[in-house]
Scaffold this motif. Structure first.
Motif, mmCIF file in Angstrom:
data_model
loop_
_atom_site.group_PDB
_atom_site.id
_atom_site.type_symbol
_atom_site.label_atom_id
_atom_site.label_comp_id
_atom_site.label_asym_id
_atom_site.label_seq_id
_atom_site.Cartn_x
_atom_site.Cartn_y
_atom_site.Cartn_z
ATOM 1 N N GLU A 1 0.826 -1.197 0.000
ATOM 2 C CA GLU A 1 0.000 0.000 0.000
ATOM 3 C C GLU A 1 0.872 1.265 0.000
ATOM 4 N N ARG B 1 -1.785 1.520 -12.954
ATOM 5 C CA ARG B 1 -3.143 1.010 -13.005
ATOM 6 C C ARG B 1 -3.409 0.429 -14.399
ATOM 7 N N LYS C 1 -4.880 -4.349 1.502
ATOM 8 C CA LYS C 1 -6.281 -4.087 1.194
ATOM 9 C C LYS C 1 -6.383 -3.390 -0.163
ATOM 10 N N ASN C 2 -7.362 -3.795 -0.957
ATOM 11 C CA ASN C 2 -7.679 -3.192 -2.258
ATOM 12 C C ASN C 2 -6.667 -3.510 -3.361
ATOM 13 N N LYS D 1 -5.808 -5.425 -6.290
ATOM 14 C CA LYS D 1 -6.521 -6.313 -7.208
ATOM 15 C C LYS D 1 -5.589 -6.914 -8.259
#
Length: 345
Positions: free
Chosen positions: A229, A235, A317-318, A320
């Motif tokens: 994180e 992306r 977390k998050n 993907k």
């Protein structure tokens, strides 16, 4: 005061194995330590000690030494004479340097904790700590780590959180027993391709760096936990590289021919290359195209491929998709890429 406290310990004779003088506001280590020749554990944590006493070097059976949370400004030179030492805690001091030769006598040391100090560099001699399995250097001011650290063949846990590291040496691949690596809150831009040779690595924390993309073999690591994180990861968006005509120089053409002939086990080329060590060294740096599988040397297109993290990983977390760096050998291969590979502008 310290002398009086130690005298109480010694009332039962000079055979004490453990001495704990934790949080006693001690400013000076007692010289009478030299009488405790059989001492195995010594704890002076949470005091106000600026310098250790020379008599510390006489404790030749000491296994555990805790000098954490004191006022030391360098790693005590006296410890190099304590060859029996296995665990050394020096966290929470003001340490900024290692005296020359201090690592020479610590061949049995398995744990070294230097968290929360003022180290800006590590000496090359840290590579002499051959038995070390646990090294923690969190919360210092390190801008780099010496490549010699990467030859600690028994190291299984390495903590470098909250420093100022900008890169990790390619030689990290030699830490064959490394199982846990923490690099959180540094200035690291990328992990070298050799990082993927860490086959025993199970826990990796690179949170809070400036990493955009990971090396191509990253998804093959057998991780159990992965934290990333607060990194500016690429992306999954259509970022297209500029289309340029393929123009290879003679060196590139020759290198591609030789590397791909070697891949096909051409006996003539395999024999001939042994007579030209400079060429052999140069082509050893070749890359393999992710599309056609052929080798190339210096001309490539850098792309990003997005893969899902393993279902067995405990992850941030998050998270993907993981962006991986992949190399293509030509515009032809770029035009034949799959839908999950994107060019990097």
């Amino acid at each position: 005061m310290a002398e009086r406290l130690l005298i109480r310990v010694m009332k039962g004779g000079n055979h004490a194995k453990i001495v704990t003088l934790n949080g006693k506001k001690i400013t000076k280590m007692p010289t009478s330590l030299e009488n405790l020749t059989g001492l195995r554990s010594l704890d002076f944590q949470n005091n106000q000690i600026f310098k250790v006493c020379p008599q510390l070097s006489t404790l030749t059976q000491l296994i555990f030494l805790n000098l954490g949370n004191n006022f030391l400004e360098e790693v005590p030179e006296e410890i190099k004479y304590i060859t029996s030492l296995k665990k050394l805690h020096l966290f929470g001091n003001r340490i900024s340097k290692f005296p020359p030769g201090v690592c020479d006598g610590l061949q049995n040391l398995i744990l070294l904790n230097l968290n929360n100090n003022k180290l800006t560099w590590l000496p090359e001699e840290v590579g002499r700590l051959r038995s070390l399995t646990y090294l923690s250097l969190n919360c210092n001011q390190l801008t780099s780590i010496p490549r010699q650290l990467c030859f600690l063949k028994n190291l299984s846990e390495l903590y470098l959180n909250y420093n100022q590291l900008s890169r990790i040496p390619e030689d990290i691949k030699y830490l064959k027993k490394l199982q846990r690596l923490s690099l959180a809150r540094n200035n690291i831009e990328f992990l070298p391709e050799e990082f993927c040779d860490l086959k025993k690595l199970r826990i990796l924390d690179v949170a809070g760096n400036i990493i955009q993309i990971f090396p191509s073999g990253f998804q093959d690591l057998k991780l159990q936990e992965f934290y990333c994180e607060e990194n500016p990861l690429f992306r999954k968006e259509p970022i297209i590289a500029d289309q340029q005509e393929d123009l290879w120089n003679l060196l590139e053409i020759t290198a591609r021919f030789i590397m791909n002939q070697l891949e096909e086990k051409n006996s003539f080329i395999m024999h001939a290359i042994e007579e030209y060590p400079d060429i052999k060294n140069k082509i050893s740096k070749g890359k393999r195209c992710v599309i056609c599988g052929k080798f190339f040397l210096t001309t490539w297109l850098e792309c990003v491929q997005f893969v899902s993290p393993s279902e067995t990983w405990k992850i941030s977390k998050n998270l993907k998709l993981i962006p991986l760096r992949v190399l293509l050998c030509s515009q032809k291969c770029f035009s034949e890429r799959g839908p999950n590979i994107f060019g990097i502008a």
